[in-house]
Design an enzyme around this catalytic site. Structure first.
Site, PDB file in Angstrom:
ATOM      1  N   ASN A 171       8.177   3.720  -2.296  1.00 27.77           N
ATOM      2  CA  ASN A 171       7.876   5.106  -2.697  1.00 27.77           C
ATOM      3  C   ASN A 171       6.534   5.168  -3.406  1.00 27.77           C
ATOM      4  OD1 ASN A 171       8.318   4.706  -5.646  1.00 27.77           O
ATOM      5  ND2 ASN A 171      10.359   4.165  -4.901  1.00 27.77           N
ATOM      6  N   LYS A 250       9.266 -10.885  12.353  1.00 30.17           N
ATOM      7  CA  LYS A 250       8.665  -9.569  12.579  1.00 30.17           C
ATOM      8  C   LYS A 250       9.300  -8.909  13.808  1.00 30.17           C
ATOM      9  CE  LYS A 250       4.401  -7.194  13.449  1.00 30.17           C
ATOM     10  NZ  LYS A 250       3.222  -7.277  14.269  1.00 30.17           N
ATOM     11  N   ASP A 267      23.077   1.294  -8.934  1.00 27.01           N
ATOM     12  CA  ASP A 267      22.359   2.124  -9.903  1.00 27.01           C
ATOM     13  C   ASP A 267      22.218   1.316 -11.197  1.00 27.01           C
ATOM     14  OD1 ASP A 267      21.555   3.994 -11.872  1.00 27.01           O
ATOM     15  OD2 ASP A 267      22.220   5.609 -10.552  1.00 27.01           O
ATOM     16  N   PHE A 284      14.909   8.264 -16.517  1.00 30.25           N
ATOM     17  CA  PHE A 284      13.944   9.270 -16.060  1.00 30.25           C
ATOM     18  C   PHE A 284      14.579   9.998 -14.890  1.00 30.25           C
ATOM     19  CE2 PHE A 284      11.007   7.074 -18.665  1.00 30.25           C
ATOM     20  CZ  PHE A 284       9.950   7.948 -18.889  1.00 30.25           C
TER      21      PHE A 284
END
Ligand code: CTP
Length: 374
Positions: A171, A250, A267, A284
């Site tokens: 991300n 790959k 989590d 957060f």
């Protein structure tokens, strides 16, 4: 620069050497258009007057606001640091002494002066301290002992969930907020461990860093360290899903469209908060919508002591220098307006320190369990 400073060296010299704009006038329209004097006062993390003349110290102690520097000093909420430089008689003069006592009583930090040979040929106190000392004094002036003896664990950055040896899911987290939190905790005197995903940031000084890549590695490092920490700040953008199995080689391009099988990652934050001797746990929440409700929901469902929520998407939150936060804890909330992440981290740290102290005080007042024997 004050007019007196500009008689020694020109603003152009300082601008060229520092590569930064130099402000000189209170009402210079061009400069005001770029950043007005009030904005300048708000922008600063610290205001350092070096060298500070006897005249400026007198003006500061009287609260004058008739030029840019004196106005800035009155308008700022940032710490004021003053490095005096003057002739020894002027330094020892009772008028200067009184001004210094007044400034120190108001919380102004004095950097020096040093003693020795003076520009006027005399010997004695009044020399500007050396630049290295000045920098060191500025760094330590920002430090407090509010978290002395407390250990703080911070997670930061993204995680990478490998699909094959060369591809991964990740991300946009830059790690800046987590690194700023680690720095703020260290400045508050804590012993800090930072568990960091792959980022291109220099870790803050005196912080021990554990580098990880995947959510699995972050999970095991955090759970190991959480057992002995007092505060856990979970700023990492941990992937919520990972590939069930990464291909050992790959993957080759084929005509068919591949399907990725994903599974949920643990989590980490919720697991730490559920530990029997859980540290003070701060999460957060990155939200694109319903920020208040989602953050409060996460606070409750993960059983956290505090959550700091920020809006992401549309150029907000991730991979940018500035941020704004809504902080929630059971029974309270506080907004922290848009500011550079380092500044915001210090403000958030203040709230954490206050709530952490409150919680530990409450726990120490709880009646101890008494054993009942028959
Ligand atoms: N977090 C974690 N482990 C995960 C996912 C998230 O420890 N596997 C932590 C983050 O570090 C952050 C908090 O959980 O402190 C919230 O992260 P966020 O992505 O906003 O929320 P999620 O709980 O993942 O929920 P959603 O993605 O549905 O908003």
């Amino acid at each position: 620069m004050t007019p007196a400073a500009a008689e020694f060296i020109t603003p152009l010299t300082l601008q060229a050497l520092s590569g930064n704009p130099v402000h000189t006038d209170l009402l210079d329209h061009a400069a005001e258009a770029a950043m007005g004097h009030i904005e300048l006062a708000r922008w600063a993390d610290a205001v350092i007057i070096a060298p500070a003349t006897a005249n400026f110290i007198a003006r500061l102690s009287n609260g004058l606001a008739d030029d840019l520097l004196s106005t800035l000093c009155l308008a700022t909420a940032a710490p004021l640091l003053v490095a005096p430089a003057m002739n020894r008689q002027m330094w020892q003069n009772p008028a200067t002494r009184e001004n210094i006592v007044r400034l120190e009583a108001r919380g102004v930090t004095l950097l020096g002066p040093a003693s020795g040979a003076q520009a006027c040929g005399e010997m004695g106190p009044g020399r500007l301290i050396d630049p290295e000392e000045l920098v060191q004094a500025i760094v330590s002036a920002g430090r407090t002992n509010r978290l002395a003896g407390v250990s703080v664990l911070v997670s930061a950055g993204p995680t990478r969930e490998f699909i094959d040896p060369v591809r991964y899911i990740s991300n946009r987290s830059s790690g800046r907020m987590g690194y700023a939190m680690a720095k703020a905790a260290e400045e508050a005197g804590a012993a800090v461990t930072l568990v960091s995903g792959p980022v291109s940031l220099t870790p803050p000084a005196r912080v021990s860093v554990i580098d990880i890549t995947s959510s699995g590695q972050m999970h095991s490092e955090i759970l190991d360290a959480a057992a002995t920490c007092d505060i856990f700040i979970s700023s990492a953008a941990v992937a919520d899903y990972r590939t069930r199995e990464a291909a050992p080689n790959k993957m080759k391009k084929k005509d068919s469209e591949p399907v990725l099988h994903l599974e949920k990652t643990p989590d980490i934050l919720a697991e730490v908060a559920a530990l029997p001797n859980a540290p003070f746990t701060v999460g957060f929440a990155a939200e694109t919508e319903n920020l208040h409700d989602n953050a409060k929901q996460k606070l409750k469902s993960k059983n956290l002591d505090m959550i700091a929520a920020n809006r992401v998407g549309d150029g907000l939150g991730f991979d940018v220098e500035e941020n704004a936060l809504e902080v929630f804890w059971p029974g309270g909330t506080q907004s922290l307006g848009t500011a550079p992440k380092e500044n915001l981290a210090r403000q958030l740290m203040e709230i954490i320190v206050a709530r952490y102290r409150e919680k530990t005080a409450e726990q120490s007042h709880e009646p101890a369990e008494t054993e009942v024997s028959d």
